[in-house]
Design a protein around this motif. Structure first.
Motif, PDB file in Angstrom:
ATOM      1  N   ILE A   1       0.785  -1.140   0.042  1.00  0.00           N
ATOM      2  CA  ILE A   1      -0.079  -0.003   0.128  1.00  0.00           C
ATOM      3  C   ILE A   1       0.823   1.255   0.015  1.00  0.00           C
ATOM      4  CG2 ILE A   1      -1.983  -0.960   1.120  1.00  0.00           C
ATOM      5  CD1 ILE A   1      -1.288   0.312   3.603  1.00  0.00           C
ATOM      6  N   GLY A   2       1.938   1.139   0.017  1.00  0.00           N
ATOM      7  CA  GLY A   2       3.195   2.304  -0.381  1.00  0.00           C
ATOM      8  C   GLY A   2       3.991   2.822   0.732  1.00  0.00           C
ATOM      9  N   LEU A   3       4.142   1.771   1.969  1.00  0.00           N
ATOM     10  CA  LEU A   3       4.940   1.984   3.001  1.00  0.00           C
ATOM     11  C   LEU A   3       6.212   1.342   2.685  1.00  0.00           C
ATOM     12  CD1 LEU A   3       2.189   1.829   5.886  1.00  0.00           C
ATOM     13  CD2 LEU A   3       3.299   3.879   4.991  1.00  0.00           C
ATOM     14  N   THR A   4       7.155   1.915   3.567  1.00  0.00           N
ATOM     15  CA  THR A   4       8.780   1.434   3.220  1.00  0.00           C
ATOM     16  C   THR A   4       8.984   0.994   4.693  1.00  0.00           C
ATOM     17  OG1 THR A   4       9.692   3.547   3.667  1.00  0.00           O
ATOM     18  CG2 THR A   4       9.445   3.047   1.273  1.00  0.00           C
ATOM     19  N   PRO A   5       9.991   0.274   5.030  1.00  0.00           N
ATOM     20  CA  PRO A   5      10.379  -0.106   6.263  1.00  0.00           C
ATOM     21  C   PRO A   5      10.440   1.272   7.180  1.00  0.00           C
ATOM     22  CG  PRO A   5      11.302  -1.770   4.954  1.00  0.00           C
ATOM     23  CD  PRO A   5      10.938  -0.471   4.112  1.00  0.00           C
ATOM     24  N   PRO A   6      11.336   2.186   6.790  1.00  0.00           N
ATOM     25  CA  PRO A   6      11.401   3.615   7.605  1.00  0.00           C
ATOM     26  C   PRO A   6       9.897   3.962   7.814  1.00  0.00           C
ATOM     27  CG  PRO A   6      12.991   3.502   5.903  1.00  0.00           C
ATOM     28  CD  PRO A   6      12.052   2.371   5.648  1.00  0.00           C
ATOM     29  N   ASP A   7       9.036   3.834   6.922  1.00  0.00           N
ATOM     30  CA  ASP A   7       7.580   4.443   7.110  1.00  0.00           C
ATOM     31  C   ASP A   7       6.917   3.658   8.238  1.00  0.00           C
ATOM     32  OD1 ASP A   7       7.767   6.400   4.977  1.00  0.00           O
ATOM     33  OD2 ASP A   7       7.352   4.904   3.547  1.00  0.00           O
ATOM     34  N   ILE A   8       7.270   2.472   8.195  1.00  0.00           N
ATOM     35  CA  ILE A   8       6.676   1.418   9.148  1.00  0.00           C
ATOM     36  C   ILE A   8       7.086   1.877  10.407  1.00  0.00           C
ATOM     37  CG2 ILE A   8       6.147  -0.837   9.783  1.00  0.00           C
ATOM     38  CD1 ILE A   8       6.586  -1.551   6.892  1.00  0.00           C
ATOM     39  N   HIS A   9       8.179   2.034  10.750  1.00  0.00           N
ATOM     40  CA  HIS A   9       8.832   2.431  11.893  1.00  0.00           C
ATOM     41  C   HIS A   9       8.096   3.923  12.274  1.00  0.00           C
ATOM     42  CE1 HIS A   9      12.066   3.458  15.073  1.00  0.00           C
ATOM     43  NE2 HIS A   9      11.888   4.525  14.574  1.00  0.00           N
ATOM     44  N   HIS A  10       8.026   4.740  11.502  1.00  0.00           N
ATOM     45  CA  HIS A  10       7.423   6.299  11.868  1.00  0.00           C
ATOM     46  C   HIS A  10       5.919   6.095  12.232  1.00  0.00           C
ATOM     47  CE1 HIS A  10      11.106   8.441  10.713  1.00  0.00           C
ATOM     48  NE2 HIS A  10      11.036   8.107   9.287  1.00  0.00           N
TER      49      HIS A  10
END
Length: 155
Positions: free
Chosen positions: A86-95
């Motif tokens: 859905i467009g999230l990267t691992p850093p986005d998941i962390h944030h």
């Protein structure tokens, strides 16, 4: 950086609405935490099902995302692949889990402030602000032709 798209924007808004309406929230529970609520929205799995899948991996969502390997197909990694789809990267998941993307925080109603990862109201405002920012970025990608350039519908 997250790829702005309607699915991600809708998932964040739906998760915020679910939380606002009283959905079970527990930051220490893989199925009821910040990422857990987004996953409930996009996978239609229950918090218990998400917890079961998440326990096949090691650690919190942040750690699972960092160790993600698209080849293994283990259930925990299937959940991470859904967040990435859905467009999230691992850093986005962390944030998302820690509510600490400074670009989102700068856009909060009332201005920049630090939010608490385990406070329902902070999660709701972060999700809504994140969705609004992604929507703004998405609209910047769309070119609307000027009336004189528009193709007539009936030619």
């Amino acid at each position: 950086m997250a790829h702005p798209n309607l699915t991600l924007i809708g998932a964040l808004r739906q998760a915020a609405q679910n939380l606002r309406e009283g959905a079970h929230y527990a930051w220490g529970h893989h199925g009821s935490c910040n990422c857990g609520h987004v996953l409930q929205t996009v996978t239609h799995l229950s918090k218990e099902e998400i917890l079961k899948h998440a326990h096949t991996g090691i650690g919190e969502w942040t750690e699972i995302a960092e160790e993600y390997c698209g080849v293994t197909n283990a259930p925990a990694y299937m959940l991470i692949s859904r967040l990435e789809a859905i467009g999230l990267t691992p850093p986005d998941i962390h944030h998302l889990e820690y509510l600490n993307n400074k670009e989102v925080l700068q856009r909060l109603p009332g201005g920049f402030r630090w939010l608490k990862k385990n406070v329902r109201e902070d999660v709701v405002v972060y999700f809504e602000t994140y969705a609004a920012w992604l929507e703004e970025r998405l609209l910047n990608y769309i070119e609307i032709p000027k009336p004189e350039e528009a193709v007539p519908v009936f030619a």
